[in-house]
Design an enzyme around this catalytic site. Sequence first.
Site, PDB file in Angstrom:
ATOM      1  CB  CYS A  24      53.949 124.390  64.968  1.00 36.31           C
ATOM      2  SG  CYS A  24      55.224 124.157  63.707  1.00 36.31           S
ATOM      3  CB  ILE A  42      62.764 102.847  52.446  1.00 30.77           C
ATOM      4  CG1 ILE A  42      63.509 104.172  52.320  1.00 30.77           C
ATOM      5  CG2 ILE A  42      62.614 102.175  51.086  1.00 30.77           C
ATOM      6  CD1 ILE A  42      64.962 104.012  51.992  1.00 30.77           C
ATOM      7  CE  LYS A  81      67.530  96.567  51.069  1.00 36.47           C
ATOM      8  NZ  LYS A  81      67.301  96.074  52.444  1.00 36.47           N
ATOM      9  CB  SER A  85      67.442  97.217  56.148  1.00 38.99           C
ATOM     10  OG  SER A  85      66.868  97.382  54.877  1.00 38.99           O
ATOM     11  CB  VAL A 134      62.283  93.637  80.620  1.00 40.50           C
ATOM     12  CG1 VAL A 134      62.436  92.223  81.159  1.00 40.50           C
ATOM     13  CG2 VAL A 134      60.882  93.866  80.075  1.00 40.50           C
ATOM     14  CB  ILE A 154      63.711  93.035  63.041  1.00 44.76           C
ATOM     15  CG1 ILE A 154      63.185  91.811  63.778  1.00 44.76           C
ATOM     16  CG2 ILE A 154      62.783  93.412  61.880  1.00 44.76           C
ATOM     17  CD1 ILE A 154      63.007  90.565  62.949  1.00 44.76           C
ATOM     18  CG  HIS A 164      63.442  98.227  51.252  1.00 44.32           C
ATOM     19  ND1 HIS A 164      64.392  98.997  50.631  1.00 44.32           N
ATOM     20  CD2 HIS A 164      63.624  98.396  52.583  1.00 44.32           C
ATOM     21  CE1 HIS A 164      65.127  99.601  51.567  1.00 44.32           C
ATOM     22  NE2 HIS A 164      64.679  99.253  52.753  1.00 44.32           N
ATOM     23  CB  SER A 219      65.811 105.058  55.751  1.00 50.97           C
ATOM     24  OG  SER A 219      67.126 104.956  56.199  1.00 50.97           O
TER      25      SER A 219
END
Lengths: 137, 426, 529
Positions: C425, C47, C275, C362, C172, C360, C49, C45
């Site tokens: 572009c 963010i 959240k 948020s 791996v 790991i 925090h 996302s």
Amino acid sequence: MTARQEQHYVCISCPIGCPLRLVHEGDQIIEVEGQECNRGAKYARQEFTDPRRTFSTTVPITGAVYGRLPVKLSAPVPRQAIPAAMAAIRLLSAEAPVRLGQVLLRDVAGVAGVDVVACRTMDRVMITPSDDPSSAT
Amino acid sequence: MFGRMNRRYDVVVVGGGPAGLAAALGALDSGVSRVLVVEREPEAGGILRQCIHAGFGLHHFREELTGPEYAERFVTQVMDRDIDVAPHSYVTGLAVDSSGHRLVRVLSERGGLATVECRSVVLAMGCRERTRGAVRIPGTRPAGIFTAGLAQKLLNLDGYLPGRRAVILGSGDIGLIMARRLTLEGCKVEGVFELMPYSNGLTRNVVQCLDDYGIPLHLSTTVTRIHGRDRIEAVTVAPVDETGRPDAARAWDVPCDTLLLSIGLIPENELSESLGIALDVVTGGPKVDSTLATSLPGVFACGNVLHVHDLVDFVTEEALRAGRFAGEHARQIRRPRDAIALVPGANVRYCLPHTLSADRPHTVYMRAKTRMSPCILRVGNLLERRLRFVVPAEMIHLTIQPELLERFYEDRLQIDLLPVDGGGVP
Amino acid sequence: MYDVAIIGGGVVGCAIARELSRYHLRTVLLERLAEVGFGTTKTNSGIIHAGQQTTPGTLKGLLEVRGNAMFDQLQRELGFGFRRCGELVVAASAEELASLERMKADGEAKGVPGLEMWDAQRLRREEPNLSLHLVGALFAPSAGVINPYEFAFALAECAVQNGVELRVEQEVESIALRDGGGFRIHATVPSGPGAVQAGLGAVKAGPGEDSVAGVDVEARFIINAAGVHADKVAALVGADDFIIRPRRGEEYLLDRRLEGIVTRLIFPVPTPASKGILIIPTFDGTLMVGPTAHDQDDRFDVPTTTEGSEEVFATVRRLCPSLDARATIAEFAGLRAVSDTGDFIIGPSRVPGFFHVAGIQSPGLTASPAIAVHVVELVGRAGLPLVEHDQFNPHVAPPARFATQSHEVRQALVEADPRFGRLVCRCELVTEAEVHQAVDHGARTLDGVKFRTRAGMGRCQGGFCTTRVMQILSRRLGVPFHEVTKRGAGSWLVIPMAEDREAAMTEAGGMSAGDTTAGAGEEAPCSDA
């Protein structure tokens, strides 16, 4: 005596798209109905007796701004001849410069008078954008 | 001259496609001498260069041409008449200086970021394709999803197949033509899927591109899910009800390695928007008066940047006019402001231009909302004309003669498309 | 033999790689995908925090607040897109307001700076487009938005520039304990469906290594930062002390014309699972809404769904009624690496020398720089000698962005390098020079260029620039045009027609042009109408 049969077509002469019904006995056309104008009948008769189509494709070209040269048939061919025509065109290639209308192959797929012609002019370019020296590393 | 760009022009045309080329010729016809076409591609001709199929020019040239042939006729004229064309060049902005000249910012490799001064500008940037985001197809985000136009470019200009097994969403003409094109090149087309209960393309394209090759057309059906991790592996398709909602119970999967989207075109108006030009929310293009002038003085618009056309012949016609008016403007010929607003009424999605004057004939373009056959085209209380049919895919054009407007004293003229069995203006 | 092998080039692995590159060490970073940051990181996302929302007393709570404070310096050093826009947790009821008060107290106890309670009036004044039903909010000024992929790219680039070896497209497969200590990792090129079909040659292996058979990497320490695959990687050495359950999140990116509808991150009051679904004013000026939170078993398949879209828009419309699903320009989904412990798992495993950095989720992105410092310290305690490099360069040159420059700067750029004069572009105004820069900075795929330059992110979604970027990549990577991929093995883009033509010639067997019979009988494309 041959039995009476019918074929159905959608007229492509204009955007209305009349649903056409063609009644025939063997090769003999009895009647066409469903059309809103004369072009419908004409179209159905042509489709029944000798449906013809044309198409465009490309052939590889070297020395031009792009890698493909658009080509078309100079006139429609019988619909059944399209695969053979396509197969023949697949063997073609061109080298710039090419002029609009230049004939690349005569009597394609054995259809007399129908040629494969270039649809545009492609000049010979020395440096194409894709191998611009300023971008090379 | 190809590749030449000076610092001062009468008219600068943004875009070297069919609209831009015709606008440049129109400008020259009006009596100006210095005209520049700014083109972002290596050559002029625009999208027609990749539209290698036939079907162009029936109105304008009275013969059937392929896209490249149609383009070349205009490129040749532009070259013969000493119009400057700047390839590989891009207009990044536009300003007005204190003396009322337009300053066009042109970015190019050879010229750097140059400023070109002119009196009139014609916007002719064309349109772009709607993408997956616009129709919001859930699923994964693998490689192998192309807009039909991008696939057409890869195939017809560069010589690459998008894949070997394709599904096409959308039955507009580009989708139909690509179905045939891919089939001819050995890519299996599993089907064309259309959300609406009718094809958005011309009937002859349904017949010649799908029926001839046995490609199924699934109406009232849409793609509801995309599958595949790295490259697309399948799509889920489902029939939709009248409101367009898919029926998951009747859905099925179609294995494929390619999904082509042919789901509509949008006028390319980022530049217009950045200039603050007033846009029409229906067409997505600028609002224009009867000289095809936008709300920004001295800036004109034509072709697909104004509204998406279905035939290039009408683009040419419109652009020739826009170019002429832009040229007149550059020569300081001023016309009185239009006095009549032209507004869409019953079953009219939009009509152009947005205003009319009573001093000369006008070509009016419009589109129907839904199919009607037969139908009455009514222009205020001035004119009624019987049409055999109207369909959304076919633009309607109409000439309004000045005599018609001689004794028209209102400021608003409404156009309606009405069913034949009576019924007044709602 | 390497001192450290990091498995996983997400933002966490990249942050660890850069942290290790401060020391005199031989470090290798192994990434399964074609480029770093292409997994969970790319779909994050974005963010940073503030930290008040995380349960106090947890490792993640600690590292989140610590990580947040590191971003100003990181941004100066690495030049990624980052802006502290602040966040609002909004309450729709008196109960929710009460829980915000508790959240504020918790946050202050953890050291979250500047927390403020806003009443409805203040909220309306600051964010006038939010729902009138909202009764108040908790404002956290230190929260921000970031382009997470840019952060990962810059971390990896900085690490590489300071001596870390990066190996991409290395999956791996096995890990063996070496006689005399350390590990032997065997990695192979991941095979995706279609990779063989398109004849992909984009295999990344060191000189003299047989890429198809795989490569062996030996290292004294392993740091397992394999994200959603971390438990599988741990199992390879018998260190599987936890289970990762992927939790899918769907995000919807909205049209740029909605820019400014909200100016801060807008959160509902969180639930234990997530959240919640938020409104994110991204660094690039677009709005993004999401993510959903749904557990799934599949670790690769990340679809968006109709249900997800409905859930997202129904939820955010309660916060901001003018948001509409029809404004969506793109949608995507990602997988959070949720562990069964509920907290980050960072530290030594039961196999000596094998360290976990797992679970790991948020606020992992926020915590990532603090995680890196923490884990390097732990590995140091376990015997890795941490001798600082006096040549360490914390900076990477930020890319020159043509689009965001003034007319004068643009002019100067084009004069200095004419490739700035060639537009690639048109939606995002990206020039050829920037695409070359992206390749210089590590881009190897269409997506790699897209996420570094924004080419292809605009309204036409690559309709204009795709072939141009492919041409440049083809030239720069020295591979044929058709071997350029969207994002690595399996994601092939086109098939050369020339290949087809050769096949046709073989098929035709020397048939002369114009022969009417050859080929006509086979698979006639015309149906009998």
